[in-house]
Design a protein around this motif. Structure first.
Motif, PDB file in Angstrom:
ATOM      1  N   ASN A   1     -26.131 -14.260 -38.675  1.00 45.90           N
ATOM      2  CA  ASN A   1     -27.156 -13.374 -38.110  1.00 45.90           C
ATOM      3  C   ASN A   1     -26.542 -11.998 -37.817  1.00 45.90           C
ATOM      4  N   PRO A   2     -27.108 -10.937 -38.440  1.00 43.37           N
ATOM      5  CA  PRO A   2     -26.509  -9.610 -38.232  1.00 43.37           C
ATOM      6  C   PRO A   2     -26.484  -9.185 -36.763  1.00 43.37           C
ATOM      7  N   LYS A   3     -27.472  -9.656 -36.007  1.00 43.09           N
ATOM      8  CA  LYS A   3     -27.503  -9.290 -34.586  1.00 43.09           C
ATOM      9  C   LYS A   3     -26.318  -9.906 -33.849  1.00 43.09           C
ATOM     10  N   TYR A   4     -25.985 -11.151 -34.254  1.00 41.56           N
ATOM     11  CA  TYR A   4     -24.838 -11.799 -33.638  1.00 41.56           C
ATOM     12  C   TYR A   4     -23.556 -11.029 -33.963  1.00 41.56           C
ATOM     13  N   GLN A   5     -23.442 -10.668 -35.226  1.00 40.54           N
ATOM     14  CA  GLN A   5     -22.246  -9.920 -35.623  1.00 40.54           C
ATOM     15  C   GLN A   5     -22.159  -8.594 -34.872  1.00 40.54           C
ATOM     16  N   GLU A   6     -23.321  -7.959 -34.728  1.00 38.29           N
ATOM     17  CA  GLU A   6     -23.356  -6.688 -33.998  1.00 38.29           C
ATOM     18  C   GLU A   6     -22.927  -6.888 -32.539  1.00 38.29           C
ATOM     19  N   LEU A   7     -23.490  -7.946 -31.924  1.00 34.61           N
ATOM     20  CA  LEU A   7     -23.167  -8.233 -30.515  1.00 34.61           C
ATOM     21  C   LEU A   7     -21.666  -8.439 -30.330  1.00 34.61           C
ATOM     22  N   VAL A   8     -21.110  -9.321 -31.159  1.00 37.49           N
ATOM     23  CA  VAL A   8     -19.697  -9.654 -31.005  1.00 37.49           C
ATOM     24  C   VAL A   8     -18.836  -8.421 -31.234  1.00 37.49           C
ATOM     25  N   LYS A   9     -19.178  -7.679 -32.301  1.00 33.52           N
ATOM     26  CA  LYS A   9     -18.372  -6.515 -32.645  1.00 33.52           C
ATOM     27  C   LYS A   9     -18.406  -5.471 -31.527  1.00 33.52           C
ATOM     28  N   LYS A  10     -19.626  -5.151 -31.097  1.00 32.88           N
ATOM     29  CA  LYS A  10     -19.769  -4.114 -30.070  1.00 32.88           C
ATOM     30  C   LYS A  10     -19.130  -4.531 -28.751  1.00 32.88           C
ATOM     31  N   ARG A  11     -19.431  -5.768 -28.338  1.00 32.78           N
ATOM     32  CA  ARG A  11     -18.943  -6.182 -27.037  1.00 32.78           C
ATOM     33  C   ARG A  11     -17.424  -6.327 -27.036  1.00 32.78           C
ATOM     34  N   THR A  12     -16.905  -6.913 -28.125  1.00 33.94           N
ATOM     35  CA  THR A  12     -15.455  -7.102 -28.181  1.00 33.94           C
ATOM     36  C   THR A  12     -14.741  -5.758 -28.114  1.00 33.94           C
ATOM     37  N   SER A  13     -15.224  -4.801 -28.904  1.00 33.82           N
ATOM     38  CA  SER A  13     -14.503  -3.524 -28.932  1.00 33.82           C
ATOM     39  C   SER A  13     -14.665  -2.785 -27.602  1.00 33.82           C
ATOM     40  N   PHE A  14     -15.856  -2.890 -27.003  1.00 35.28           N
ATOM     41  CA  PHE A  14     -16.092  -2.239 -25.711  1.00 35.28           C
ATOM     42  C   PHE A  14     -15.206  -2.851 -24.617  1.00 35.28           C
ATOM     43  N   ALA A  15     -15.199  -4.179 -24.556  1.00 43.60           N
ATOM     44  CA  ALA A  15     -14.406  -4.862 -23.536  1.00 43.60           C
ATOM     45  C   ALA A  15     -12.915  -4.590 -23.742  1.00 43.60           C
ATOM     46  N   LEU A  16     -12.520  -4.580 -25.000  1.00 46.58           N
ATOM     47  CA  LEU A  16     -11.120  -4.353 -25.319  1.00 46.58           C
ATOM     48  C   LEU A  16     -10.677  -2.957 -24.901  1.00 46.58           C
ATOM     49  N   LYS A  17     -11.527  -1.969 -25.210  1.00 45.05           N
ATOM     50  CA  LYS A  17     -11.185  -0.588 -24.848  1.00 45.05           C
ATOM     51  C   LYS A  17     -11.048  -0.439 -23.333  1.00 45.05           C
ATOM     52  N   LEU A  18     -12.062  -0.937 -22.616  1.00 43.25           N
ATOM     53  CA  LEU A  18     -12.002  -0.818 -21.160  1.00 43.25           C
ATOM     54  C   LEU A  18     -10.821  -1.608 -20.594  1.00 43.25           C
TER      55      LEU A  18
ATOM     56  N   LEU B   1     -29.589  -8.010 -26.983  1.00 43.54           N
ATOM     57  CA  LEU B   1     -29.163  -8.548 -28.278  1.00 43.54           C
ATOM     58  C   LEU B   1     -29.094 -10.076 -28.238  1.00 43.54           C
ATOM     59  N   THR B   2     -28.531 -10.595 -27.147  1.00 44.51           N
ATOM     60  CA  THR B   2     -28.420 -12.051 -27.006  1.00 44.51           C
ATOM     61  C   THR B   2     -29.804 -12.689 -27.020  1.00 44.51           C
ATOM     62  N   ASN B   3     -30.729 -12.066 -26.297  1.00 48.59           N
ATOM     63  CA  ASN B   3     -32.082 -12.612 -26.266  1.00 48.59           C
ATOM     64  C   ASN B   3     -32.738 -12.557 -27.636  1.00 48.59           C
ATOM     65  N   ALA B   4     -32.462 -11.481 -28.399  1.00 43.68           N
ATOM     66  CA  ALA B   4     -33.023 -11.351 -29.739  1.00 43.68           C
ATOM     67  C   ALA B   4     -32.485 -12.459 -30.654  1.00 43.68           C
TER      68      ALA B   4
ATOM     69  N   ASN C   1     -25.439  -5.956 -19.160  1.00 46.61           N
ATOM     70  CA  ASN C   1     -26.720  -6.452 -18.664  1.00 46.61           C
ATOM     71  C   ASN C   1     -27.909  -5.777 -19.333  1.00 46.61           C
ATOM     72  N   GLY C   2     -27.674  -4.668 -20.031  1.00 50.80           N
ATOM     73  CA  GLY C   2     -28.742  -4.012 -20.776  1.00 50.80           C
ATOM     74  C   GLY C   2     -28.664  -4.381 -22.239  1.00 50.80           C
ATOM     75  N   GLU C   3     -27.911  -3.579 -22.968  1.00 51.20           N
ATOM     76  CA  GLU C   3     -27.830  -3.696 -24.419  1.00 51.20           C
ATOM     77  C   GLU C   3     -27.394  -5.087 -24.912  1.00 51.20           C
ATOM     78  N   PHE C   4     -26.317  -5.613 -24.328  1.00 53.21           N
ATOM     79  CA  PHE C   4     -25.798  -6.882 -24.844  1.00 53.21           C
ATOM     80  C   PHE C   4     -26.723  -8.044 -24.511  1.00 53.21           C
TER      81      PHE C   4
END
Lengths: 104, 550
Positions: free
Chosen positions: A12-29, A92-95, A86-89
């Motif tokens: 699911n592209p949404k899943y890939q998007e979620l994992v990619k975005k969240r992982t990189s965001f969490a990693l950066k912070l 995506l999870t709900n979608a 709590n917003g974007e991610f």
């Protein structure tokens, strides 16, 4: 969770998007906070004199504002992460859940 | 002539000592009443909550996670409560009082762990877990082995942390009620057993929330009173502190407390990674209804804890100023602070707020210990009942049996805490917490982290590597300066550093890696294959039991 469902969610592209975005965001912070903290600890370890530098004419050293800043920054990064998670991610999870809800 | 001089000084000395002693006794008697009244109000209130909670606690989920019905804000308060322990409050303010800035390094290290846990772990922990942190590691790995190991990791951390709290409580009641140290520790043990066995997580959480509110108000008032003497200028407070402290300007920067680079890095590692491996804090992620609330609770917790530590810095410096002034002389017996350096904040509360406020702060500090030991004990009991009993010893156990085992475990842990609390009376409590963190960082954290992030982790790797990490941390602590020299009375430590985390965490990671990649069994392949499904659940929470399955 069966193999079929695993495959379906994984592709699911949404899943890939979620994992990619969240992982990189969490990693950066996370790296930001770690670098900040270890810069602090390593300064204490190897060059404690830097911490004793005075901010002015009085007794105040830079060590205190640095400690306060690390505490404040830790809080702010936490806030930033949770706002986005709590917003974007969450959306995506709900979608994704919507896409596979028949099989869950 | 010399002889007369000697006699005079002796008499004068005795009189002086007697006078000092008498005035202290007098202070103690005066302040007893408000302190005791406030303490009993707190105890009565919390026992009421325990009674209320006991009637609502039916299932195992109720007992371990308060049925998942806690809100993000409430849980944030409770997490902050677990963190703002007596070791933080009394220990860190005592460290600042003793050596100035060094005490703050602990505060910063304790806090910085939070964001990192949130970004990298909290979400996934919540999605994978149910009651305890072993749930997460056991998700795709061998239940029995992992849970046994995790239970021992949890219990080691819980025990050490418990000792620190018990020591703090004993010292506190000594000063406050004039009760013997041993009786004080026993009293705490009994109270805690009542809260946890009857009220479970629901009572424990509410006791924690109430205490967090009281403690935050108390330290705010103290910080306010201290700063008000200096026109609300931190700079003015600091310069007076430098003037009052025997080390002078040295208290304004890191110094003797963390003497070498290895210790500094090692302590930093223990504080940060240890937070992610604290079983009683991890348990709190399961008391809220969903991931959104879990995240919010971390923001609230970080805010409260950060604020708390900033105020502690003010209180520590305030203690240096006020306890070294004329007003502070009455708190010294034979040139030592009555009750030890951990009592600096308590004495300061008397100076800035009088008897009633001393009563309030003492009652809150005692309440703090009760609340934290309750949370710890519940985590320890869950490790025994959920991870050891219901998953390893008797997999067919009913919920009733599991809860029963929990309650028995609570009683046993309570007794162990009391015994060790008495044995370790002389230790600085912030340091004991540092040790607990070292073990959490070396035994619990590597397994948790790798089970979430590393596909190739196998049961064999986790069990052997995790045990090696735990053993390394424990052995290094035993042969290190604190236990080997100070407790066992040997002359030289076999291991020169107080903080073992740098070595034990590294050993744990390498051992887990090595024993995982060399594992070529079919089981290892299955476990690695199961990573896919686990990672989807960790990312999305789909299929997570949630805490509301009753």
């Amino acid at each position: 969770m069966n193999d079929e469902l695993v495959e379906q969610i994984k592709s699911n592209p949404k899943y890939q998007e979620l994992v990619k975005k969240r992982t990189s965001f969490a990693l950066k912070l996370g790296i930001f906070v770690l670098v900040m903290f270890y810069a602090y600890i390593l300064t204490i370890a190897f060059e404690p004199n830097i911490m004793a530098i005075k901010t002015g004419e009085g007794v105040m050293t830079i060590a205190f504002p640095i400690a306060a800043a690390i505490i404040l920054i830790s809080f702010i990064t936490t806030l930033i992460y949770v706002k986005r998670a709590n917003g974007e991610f969450e959306d995506l999870t709900n979608a994704i859940r919507e896409d596979v809800k028949d099989k869950l | 002539m010399t002889r007369i001089f000697l006699i005079i000084t002796t008499i004068f000395g005795i009189t002086l000592f007697a006078a000092g002693d008498a005035s202290f006794e007098a202070t103690k008697r005066e302040l007893n009443i408000p302190a005791i009244v406030m303490f009993f109000i707190f105890v009565a209130g919390t026992l009421g909550i325990t009674y209320w909670a006991a009637r609502r606690t039916k299932s195992a989920s109720d007992f371990y996670t308060a049925g998942g019905g806690i809100s993000g804000f409430q849980n944030g308060m409770a997490i902050a409560g677990d963190y703002m322990s007596a070791a933080s409050f009394l220990g860190i303010s005592g460290l600042v009082y003793l050596s100035g800035y060094d005490g703050l390094i602990y505060a910063v290290g304790f806090l910085v762990g939070w964001p990192v846990i949130l970004f990298l772990m909290a979400e996934k922990l919540r999605n994978l877990g149910k009651f305890t942190f072993a749930d997460i590691a056991a998700y795709r790995l061998g239940q029995k082995e992992i849970r046994t190991l995790a239970a021992f990791g949890s219990l080691s951390v819980v025990t050490l942390y418990l000792i620190a709290q018990m020591v703090g409580s004993g010292k506190l009641i000594q000063v406050l009620f004039g009760l013997e140290y041993e009786y004080a520790v026993i009293l705490v043990g009994i109270m805690m057993i009542i809260y946890v066995t009857f009220g479970g997580m629901l009572a424990t959480t509410w006791v924690q929330i109430i205490k967090a509110i009281l403690l935050l108000s108390g330290v705010s008032f103290m910080g306010f009173m201290v700063l008000s003497q200096f026109g609300f200028s931190f700079e003015a407070l600091a310069s007076k502190a430098v003037e009052s402290h025997s080390k002078g300007q040295a208290i304004m920067a890191p110094g003797g407390f963390i003497s070498d680079p290895i210790s500094a890095i090692s302590l930093g590692m223990a504080l940060m990674l240890g937070t992610a491996g604290l079983p009683h804090v991890l348990m709190r992620f399961f008391t809220v209804g969903n991931a959104k609330e879990a995240r919010k609770s971390v923001v609230y917790a970080t805010g409260f804890i950060g604020y708390f530590y900033l105020v502690i810095a003010v209180i520590g410096l305030g203690a240096i100023v006020f306890l070294n002034s004329d007003a502070g002389a009455q708190y010294f017996v034979d040139g030592k602070l009555f009750g030890g350096n951990n009592m600096a904040a308590i004495h300061l509360s008397h100076i800035v707020g009088g008897n009633i406020f001393l009563g309030f702060i003492s009652a809150v500090a005692f309440a703090t210990i009760l609340a934290v030991v309750s949370g710890l004990t519940l985590a320890g009991a869950s490790a025994i009942s959920h991870d050891l009993y219901a998953s390893v010893i008797n997999p067919n156990a009913t919920e009733e049996q599991e809860i029963k085992i929990s309650k028995i475990s609570v009683i046993i842990i309570g007794i162990i805490g009391v015994v060790l609390g008495i044995a370790f009376e002389q230790q600085n409590i912030a340091f004991m917490v540092g040790l607990a963190f070292a073990i959490a960082a070396s035994a619990n954290f590597p397994i948790l982290f790798l089970s979430i992030y590393w596909r190739k982790l196998t049961t064999r790797g986790a069990v052997i590597g995790g045990s090696i990490g735990l053993l390394t941390a424990v052995i290094l602590v035993i042969i290190g300066p604190i236990v080997w020299v100070q407790v066992l009375g040997n002359e030289h430590a076999l291991f020169p550093y107080k903080h073992p985390a740098l070595f034990s965490v590294t050993v744990a990671f390498i051992a887990i890696w090595f024993f995982s990649i060399t594992d070529k069994s079919q089981r290892a392949k299955d476990e690695q294959k199961a990573f896919e499904a686990q990672s989807i659940r960790a990312e999305t929470g789909f299929g997570a039991s949630g805490a509301v399955d009753h």
